[in-house]
Design a protein around this motif. Structure first.
Motif, PDB file in Angstrom:
ATOM      1  N   SER A 144       0.925  -1.309   0.025  1.00 41.56           N
ATOM      2  CA  SER A 144       0.114   0.056   0.078  1.00 41.56           C
ATOM      3  C   SER A 144       0.873   1.154   0.124  1.00 41.56           C
ATOM      4  O   SER A 144       2.104   1.049   0.380  1.00 41.56           O
ATOM      5  CB  SER A 144      -0.815   0.168   1.338  1.00 41.56           C
ATOM      6  N   LEU A 145       0.394   2.377  -0.458  1.00 38.85           N
ATOM      7  CA  LEU A 145       0.965   3.707  -0.036  1.00 38.85           C
ATOM      8  C   LEU A 145      -0.010   4.671   0.201  1.00 38.85           C
ATOM      9  O   LEU A 145      -1.215   4.502  -0.255  1.00 38.85           O
ATOM     10  CB  LEU A 145       1.660   4.017  -1.371  1.00 38.85           C
ATOM     11  N   ILE A 152       0.715   8.211  -9.960  1.00 39.48           N
ATOM     12  CA  ILE A 152      -0.787   7.943  -9.310  1.00 39.48           C
ATOM     13  C   ILE A 152      -0.880   8.724  -8.062  1.00 39.48           C
ATOM     14  O   ILE A 152      -1.896   8.383  -7.425  1.00 39.48           O
ATOM     15  CB  ILE A 152      -0.661   6.384  -8.992  1.00 39.48           C
ATOM     16  N   ALA A 153      -0.289  10.028  -8.196  1.00 45.26           N
ATOM     17  CA  ALA A 153      -0.858  10.806  -6.866  1.00 45.26           C
ATOM     18  C   ALA A 153      -1.991  11.402  -7.022  1.00 45.26           C
ATOM     19  O   ALA A 153      -2.408  11.620  -5.633  1.00 45.26           O
ATOM     20  CB  ALA A 153       0.471  11.969  -6.798  1.00 45.26           C
ATOM     21  N   ASP A 154      -2.706  11.469  -7.717  1.00 46.15           N
ATOM     22  CA  ASP A 154      -3.732  11.808  -7.949  1.00 46.15           C
ATOM     23  C   ASP A 154      -4.837  10.692  -7.678  1.00 46.15           C
ATOM     24  O   ASP A 154      -6.054  10.848  -7.801  1.00 46.15           O
ATOM     25  CB  ASP A 154      -4.260  12.596  -9.379  1.00 46.15           C
ATOM     26  N   PRO A 193      -8.052   7.446  -2.602  1.00 41.73           N
ATOM     27  CA  PRO A 193      -7.870   6.303  -1.454  1.00 41.73           C
ATOM     28  C   PRO A 193      -8.981   5.481  -1.687  1.00 41.73           C
ATOM     29  O   PRO A 193     -10.166   5.738  -2.059  1.00 41.73           O
ATOM     30  CB  PRO A 193      -8.441   7.066  -0.276  1.00 41.73           C
ATOM     31  N   GLY A 194      -8.593   4.094  -1.754  1.00 37.34           N
ATOM     32  CA  GLY A 194      -9.424   2.988  -1.864  1.00 37.34           C
ATOM     33  C   GLY A 194      -9.223   2.452  -3.355  1.00 37.34           C
ATOM     34  O   GLY A 194      -9.737   1.340  -3.625  1.00 37.34           O
ATOM     35  N   ALA A 195      -8.440   3.415  -4.085  1.00 39.66           N
ATOM     36  CA  ALA A 195      -8.031   2.769  -5.398  1.00 39.66           C
ATOM     37  C   ALA A 195      -6.973   1.512  -5.210  1.00 39.66           C
ATOM     38  O   ALA A 195      -6.386   1.508  -4.298  1.00 39.66           O
ATOM     39  CB  ALA A 195      -7.540   3.822  -6.247  1.00 39.66           C
ATOM     40  N   LEU A 237      -4.227   4.274  -0.056  1.00 39.79           N
ATOM     41  CA  LEU A 237      -4.820   4.344   1.452  1.00 39.79           C
ATOM     42  C   LEU A 237      -4.964   5.559   1.657  1.00 39.79           C
ATOM     43  O   LEU A 237      -4.279   6.518   1.153  1.00 39.79           O
ATOM     44  CB  LEU A 237      -3.974   3.848   2.429  1.00 39.79           C
ATOM     45  N   GLN A 238      -5.807   6.095   2.655  1.00 40.21           N
ATOM     46  CA  GLN A 238      -5.986   7.465   3.247  1.00 40.21           C
ATOM     47  C   GLN A 238      -4.451   8.011   3.708  1.00 40.21           C
ATOM     48  O   GLN A 238      -3.705   7.349   4.302  1.00 40.21           O
ATOM     49  CB  GLN A 238      -6.867   7.591   4.357  1.00 40.21           C
TER      50      GLN A 238
END
Length: 810
Positions: free
Chosen positions: A723-724, A769-771, A774-776, A800-801
């Motif tokens: 995750s990130l 993918i910075a944009d 959360p949840g993607a 994640l959030q």
């Protein structure tokens, strides 16, 4: 001519080493005398030749018999006093007095600077009766080389001089005396050795002249008389018995006083060059600083130069046999860099440079260093510590910053530094065990060393004109630094609640194979650990290792997370002893005696470490509490024995005098521990300077002052992050050219991104993918360009959030 009369009882009892609680260690500061010696219980123990990783004796003491059947063994039946012949010089004056006041034996011990020969000037004084009422015998147990079995001992002569000989594994010793020998004997330990003969009959059997291929001992009567109460014993070493005998006879011929004058002069000259960090103490003869400097110098090797062993001892040696070849007389790269730091703090930069040069010679082709090794670089244990791969970089940078490694000199070491930085960058931060050679995972100590080393290497690469590689190392350091808390910090655990803190750093966190069991959930799983070991981790293991985050400049001393961790450390690991507070390595540590005092046998109970008082003192100094640092210096020095030697651990239980375990005094672990003496020197220097001496400046500037954060998280095959946080790029890092095919919507939309070689053979691509919300879920795979095939597996990373925890939280 060797007499062939064989002693009975071959091969003798199983060989064992002896006490690790040394009261003295010494060597001559001369390349012509490759010999190191140790002392405990009033006698010589291991003598090392021709390198400090080759133990050649078990012990060498005296047995005394009386006309009325009396029997005394010097090491067991006497009180023992020891003092240095001169402050700062590891030459010793011993006084051993029989417990029943029958006699006193006084010794002066040092090695001959002109050759590999150990000299003892021994004076025997009867306190009851006259000297004719007693017979004194030298009792020598050869253990050539690092083994008690497989030795051969015999009685003979060389050039008409009566002597005692032993040989094994290509090394020989010869013992000569300035007074005429009386009866002499060679025998098998525990069966026909001189101790057994004297105990049984009060005499030596003249027919026991040779003992072959076993655990052997040599015994001979020293010809003391009313007119000759002082004798010089010369124990020479060589590749052959003739060479050993020549050295012994030459030393006797020149005399003890000549050797002593040269020995003392060389040490006096070396000590005079050092930074004066001496502190006035209650004893004018014992200066703790000068003892520590002498300990460091005594453990270094002349060939190869720059090598130094961790301790001239074998922990719990009396319970160890030939299956423990190395003891602590091995090179640990970590300990060696710490030793170099002690030399540097004391003002001997040339010795620190020699250590760096030695490390260059034993570096492996891929850039790492062995977990520990013999002096020739051959690995002993098969493990790997990532901090040991990073420490040499910090040494090089410390020497450069101190002006001892200008550009024309440090360029010589750049291939070593680049290979080391490459290995750390490619294999860190989790590979290998922690600094205590146990669990693999994320250790705050190892992370701190790795990150500090990457930043230091980046500075060195920048100076070498390799800006791209330097940038990559700083980016990698930033990425790892930002995740220290994710990997090793826990919150809201029962332990945190119990001690009224928000959280704390754990001793070691799990390899980052998934985020399903994050440290923040209060559980730190370690893969491949048995269930009973994992249950320990549920209770949260903590360690003073977390303070390395301050020591290496990554976190401020007043960071709330550090302060909370100190609260938990003190609650669980602090041990208040007569000399002051010391600390355990971690809760549930098993390295130490059993609770009944039985020696460590693969498991036991960890005991307090004086070294950790030094590390804590450095933290207190960094936090601005100088008085507390001074107090902890007192606890560190107060843990030393009468000779000023600092042990690895001290006994924390009730006194067990029969086992020589006294509350607050040395346990059966290594003594001296060179690392502890180096820490002592660095603490004295830090207090003098008013700042932590070995604090790398790069992390302080980058993370504490500038609060640098990383724009990405990395994914590797050896570190498959699951995750990130939202707002981060994902950096894919692989070791070959690849096209990364990826999607954020379950392959409904497909993107393709090509990797680019960055540095050290690492190919990277930053996925934009910075944009992503959360949840993607990001999924991706690889097409390997050079091999021309697909990976045939998909990988996923959850978005994640964004975390609210900052790596530089104030």
């Amino acid at each position: 001519m060797v007499d062939g009369s064989l002693a009975p009882g071959r091969p003798g009892i199983a060989a064992r080493w002896t006490s690790s609680a040394k009261s003295g260690v010494g060597t001559a500061l001369s390349f012509r005398s490759p010999l190191w010696f140790t002392i405990s219980h009033g006698i010589l123990n291991e003598i090392y030749y021709p390198r400090p990783d080759n133990a050649c004796t078990r012990d060498f003491g005296l047995v005394v018999t009386g006309a009325d059947g009396g029997f005394w063994e010097e090491k067991r039946d006497a009180s023992h006093d020891i003092e240095a012949m001169e402050k700062g010089v590891p030459a010793y004056r011993l006084a051993n007095k029989a417990l029943d006041d029958a006699w006193c034996i006084e010794k002066l011990i040092l090695s001959d600077p002109a050759r590999p020969c150990l000299l003892q000037e021994i004076t025997f004084t009867p306190l009851k009766g006259k000297i004719a009422d007693y017979r004194a015998y030298g009792l020598l147990a050869p253990h050539l080389v690092n083994a008690g079995m497989g030795n051969t001992a015999w009685i003979g002569e060389y050039g008409g001089v009566p002597m005692l000989f032993a040989t094994g594994r290509g090394t020989s010793l010869a013992l000569a005396c300035s007074l005429p020998w009386g009866a002499r004997s060679a025998g098998y330990v525990g069966v026909s050795d001189g101790w057994q003969q004297l105990r049984a009959s009060g005499r030596l059997d003249p027919d026991f002249r040779r003992a072959e291929d076993g655990n052997v001992a040599l015994t001979a009567e020293i010809g003391f008389s009313e007119d000759a109460r002082t004798a010089v014993l010369a124990l020479g070493f060589g590749d052959t018995s003739d060479e050993a005998a020549e050295h012994a006879i030459a030393s006797l011929s020149q005399g003890f006083d000549t050797a002593a004058k040269a020995y003392l002069s060389e040490w006096r000259e070396w000590q005079a060059k050092l930074v004066p960090l001496d502190r006035a103490g209650p004893s004018t003869a014992l200066d703790p600083y000068r003892v520590s400097t002498a300990v460091l110098a005594t453990h270094r090797s002349s060939q190869p130069p720059g090598a130094a062993v961790a301790s001239l001892s074998i922990p719990w040696g009396s319970a160890k046999g030939d299956d423990d070849l190395g003891g602590y007389h091995l090179v640990w790269p970590r300990d060696l860099v710490e030793t170099a730091g002690g030399f540097l703090a004391a003002g001997d930069a040339e010795e620190a440079l020699q250590i760096l040069g030695y490390l260059e010679t034993i570096q492996q082709d891929d850039g790492h260093w062995p977990q520990n090794a013999w002096l020739d670089g051959a690995a002993y244990w098969p493990g790997l510590q990532m901090d040991e791969c990073a420490f040499p970089i910090l040494l090089a940078d410390a020497l450069r910053r101190a002006g001892h490694l200008p550009e024309e000199r440090f360029q010589r070491f750049m291939p070593m530094i680049e290979k080391a930085a490459s290995y750390v960058a490619r294999n860190g931060p989790v590979t290998g065990e922690d600094r205590w050679e146990e669990d693999a995972g994320y250790s705050p100590f190892t992370l701190a060393v790795e990150i500090a080393a990457l930043l230091a290497a980046a500075d060195l690469l920048t100076l070498s004109g390799k800006a791209d590689a330097a940038t990559y190392l700083r980016e990698t350091a930033d990425c790892w630094n930002e995740q220290i808390e994710r990997w090793t910090y826990v919150e809201n655990t029962p332990l945190a609640v119990e001690h009224g803190v928000a959280g704390y750093y754990v001793r070691i966190g799990a390899p980052d194979t998934a985020d399903a069991a994050s440290p923040k959930d209060g559980f730190v799983p370690i893969k491949n650990r048995p269930p009973e070991a994992s249950s320990l981790l549920v209770r949260q293991l903590v360690s003073p290792d977390a303070l390395a985050l301050v020591r290496f400049g990554l976190r401020a001393a007043d960071d709330p997370r550090i302060r909370d961790t100190v609260t938990v450390i003190d609650a669980l690991l602090r041990c208040d002893l007569p000399q002051g507070p010391l600390w355990y390595r971690y809760n549930d540590d098993g390295y130490g005696e059993h609770d009944d005092g039985a020696p460590f046998d693969g498991w036991g109970t960890g005991r307090p470490w004086p070294l950790l008082a030094g590390e804590r003192a450095h933290y207190e100094l960094a936090a601005g509490r100088r008085e507390e640092a001074e107090r902890l210096l007192g606890a560190l020095e107060g843990s030393a024995n009468a000779g000023g030697l600092i042990p690895e651990q001290v006994w924390d239980g009730e006194d067990l005098p029969d086992l020589e375990l006294l509350h607050g005094r040395a346990s059966g672990s290594a003594m001296p521990l060179v690392w502890a003496h180096s820490e002592h020197i660095k603490l004295l220097r830090s207090l003098k300077d008013g700042a932590v001496f070995d604090l790398p400046p790069q992390g302080i500037e980058r993370y504490v002052r500038s609060k640098t954060i990383s724009p990405y998280r990395s994914w590797r095959f050896n570190q498959k992050t699951a995750s990130l946080p939202a707002g981060k790029l994902l950096r894919i890092e692989v070791l070959a050219t690849a096209m990364v095919r990826w999607s954020l919507d379950g392959w409904a939309t497909v993107h393709e991104s090509e990797t680019q070689e960055k540095a050290f053979g690492i190919h990277i691509v930053d996925l934009p993918i910075a944009d992503a919300d959360p949840g993607a879920s990001l999924v991706f795979t690889f097409f390997w360009r050079d091999a021309g095939h697909w990976e045939n597996a998909n990988y996923a990373v959850a978005v994640l959030q964004s975390s609210s925890t900052s790596p530089a939280r104030e």
